[in-house]
Structures are given as C-alpha cells and as structure tokens.
Scaffold this active site. Sequence first.
Site, PDB file in Angstrom:
ATOM      1  N   PRO A  33       2.991   2.931  -2.106  1.00  0.00           N
ATOM      2  CA  PRO A  33       2.877   3.962  -3.155  1.00  0.00           C
ATOM      3  C   PRO A  33       1.554   4.715  -3.060  1.00  0.00           C
ATOM      4  CG  PRO A  33       3.674   1.897  -4.076  1.00  0.00           C
ATOM      5  CD  PRO A  33       3.230   1.594  -2.662  1.00  0.00           C
ATOM      6  N   TYR A  34       0.481   3.979  -2.780  1.00  0.00           N
ATOM      7  CA  TYR A  34      -0.850   4.607  -2.678  1.00  0.00           C
ATOM      8  C   TYR A  34      -0.908   5.574  -1.498  1.00  0.00           C
ATOM      9  CZ  TYR A  34      -5.894   4.879  -1.694  1.00  0.00           C
ATOM     10  OH  TYR A  34      -7.163   5.318  -1.417  1.00  0.00           O
ATOM     11  N   LEU A  35      -0.468   5.097  -0.336  1.00  0.00           N
ATOM     12  CA  LEU A  35      -0.570   5.936   0.870  1.00  0.00           C
ATOM     13  C   LEU A  35       0.338   7.165   0.781  1.00  0.00           C
ATOM     14  CD1 LEU A  35      -0.829   3.171   3.615  1.00  0.00           C
ATOM     15  CD2 LEU A  35      -2.668   4.622   2.726  1.00  0.00           C
ATOM     16  N   LYS A  82      -1.366   9.630  -1.587  1.00  0.00           N
ATOM     17  CA  LYS A  82      -2.480  10.291  -0.888  1.00  0.00           C
ATOM     18  C   LYS A  82      -1.946  11.322   0.111  1.00  0.00           C
ATOM     19  CE  LYS A  82      -6.511   8.545  -2.216  1.00  0.00           C
ATOM     20  NZ  LYS A  82      -7.376   9.410  -3.051  1.00  0.00           N
ATOM     21  N   MET A  93       0.819  -1.221   0.000  1.00  0.00           N
ATOM     22  CA  MET A  93       0.000   0.000   0.000  1.00  0.00           C
ATOM     23  C   MET A  93       0.854   1.274   0.000  1.00  0.00           C
ATOM     24  SD  MET A  93      -3.298  -0.775   0.243  1.00  0.00           S
ATOM     25  CE  MET A  93      -4.143   0.516   1.155  1.00  0.00           C
TER      26      MET A  93
END
Length: 209
Positions: free
Chosen positions: A122-124, A127, A120
């Site tokens: 790269p996503y976090l 964001k 997670m």
Amino acid sequence: MLVAGANGQVGQHVVRLLAQAGHEVRGLIRSEDQAPTIRDLGGEPIVADLEAEVSHTVAGCDAVIFSAGGGPGSGAEKKETIDRQGAVKLIEAAREHGANRYLMVSSMGAADPGSGPEKMQPYLHAKAQADQSLKDSGLAYTIVRPGSLTDDPGTGTVEAAPSIGKRGEIPREDVAQTLVATLTAENTHGKTFELLTGDIPIKEAVASL
Ligand code: NAP
C-alpha cells in the site's frame, strides 16, 4: 518554501537547513502544539490537515517540499489519504498558486511497487501514484527516493542516481541536505533519483544528476 511534514524527522532538518540557507520557510504542521518547534528551527508554522483542505497553505510560496506521510504505524487507508492524496492536493495547490517548484520525498521501491514486500505494497503504490501525478503536473519537479532512513548524524556524502541497483540506508539529515541542494539545482528539474549513503559530497552528487 512550504515544507509539508515539517514536524517530521526529515521535515525538521529541512526547515532548519532552509532557514539557515536564507530561505523563508513555512512549515505545514497538524497541531498548534508543534508551532514552537517550527519557530525554533527558523520557520513560520501553518496548521493544516493533509486529510482536509490545504490549498491555502501554498499561497505566496515559490516551492513545495513534500515530506509528510502516515508513518510506519499507519494502515493502507492513511497511505491513500496522506501519502497519495495529501501529496496530490499540494500538487494541485502548487499549480493553482503558481508555486512552480515541487520536491517529493518518495521512496526507494516506488519505481516498481509490485516487487516490494507484501506489507509495503500500500505504501509503495501510494508513493508511486503520487510520483506519477507529479510527473504529469507540468511543475518543475524532482522526485527523491531514499533508502531506509536512519537517525544517524549526517555524513555530508551520498550516492545518488536514477537507479542505484541495490537497497541500503541513509541518515535523515543527509536526505534533508540533499533536498536543500536539489531545490535550487535546475539540472534536477523533471528528474527522479534514488538516494543512499555514499561517498560523494552532496552538492557534487546533485550536480551530477
Ligand atoms: P515522519 O517523521 O513520520 O514525518 C511525517 C510527518 O507527516 C509528521 O510530521 C506528521 O505529523 C506529518 N503528517 C502525518 N499526517 C498528516 C496530516 N494528516 N496532515 C499534516 N501532516 C501530517 O517521517 P520521516 O521519517 O521524516 O520521513 C519523511 C518522508 O520519507 C516520508 O514521506 C516517508 O514516507 C519517506 N520515506 C521514509 C522511509 C523510512 O525508512 N522511514 C524511507 C523512504 C522514504 P506529526 O508530526 O503530527 O506526526
């Protein structure tokens, strides 16, 4: 109101609920094929690609709701170009066009990306960086960080707080209801909050932030 990610699962609820509440809604979509869906929900579609030029889509809007994303099937590159850069492009466009209000659909875990699961990251990080750009923007922002999204019907009740201290789920419809309630809640300007399913009526939960 510009809804980015209008054809998405949260986005479609947002378009419908905003239109029902009497707002004029422009739904940013990336394919003309999606236009009838947006019209059926009560919005006016505008076709644009968040990986390209999108500034014009904000012209004439008072607010932006960012609910787009590369999606769970996408890799790190899309997290950068859509989740972060796409959100930042619309922040810059909002400033340019005088759309002073900006709601970000962020994610639980973005407060401390490094402590999230490896896959997670790269996503976090994307964001978290988009959220920071919004905080630095001078816009009247609210950052909403829901837990894991489900397709269950909305319950109308949630738990909302700057830091909830546990993980959990929330129906997409309740996220959308919360966004619509937050949009006009001046007490939420400049605030970031986490959101899970809970037992407090949405308007009450938003008013208490
Ligand atoms: P979704 O259904 O995947 O919707 C995302 C939307 O973004 C889609 O409509 C997609 O278009 C659009 N999009 C992607 N790339 C684009 C581009 N280049 N240009 C324009 N639009 C583009 O997501 P959701 O489930 O509604 O989630 C809404 C938000 O919640 C997202 O920001 C997500 O990161 C966040 N979130 C999700 C979870 C979770 O558990 N899934 C948890 C917390 C937060 P298409 O319709 O054409 O694909």
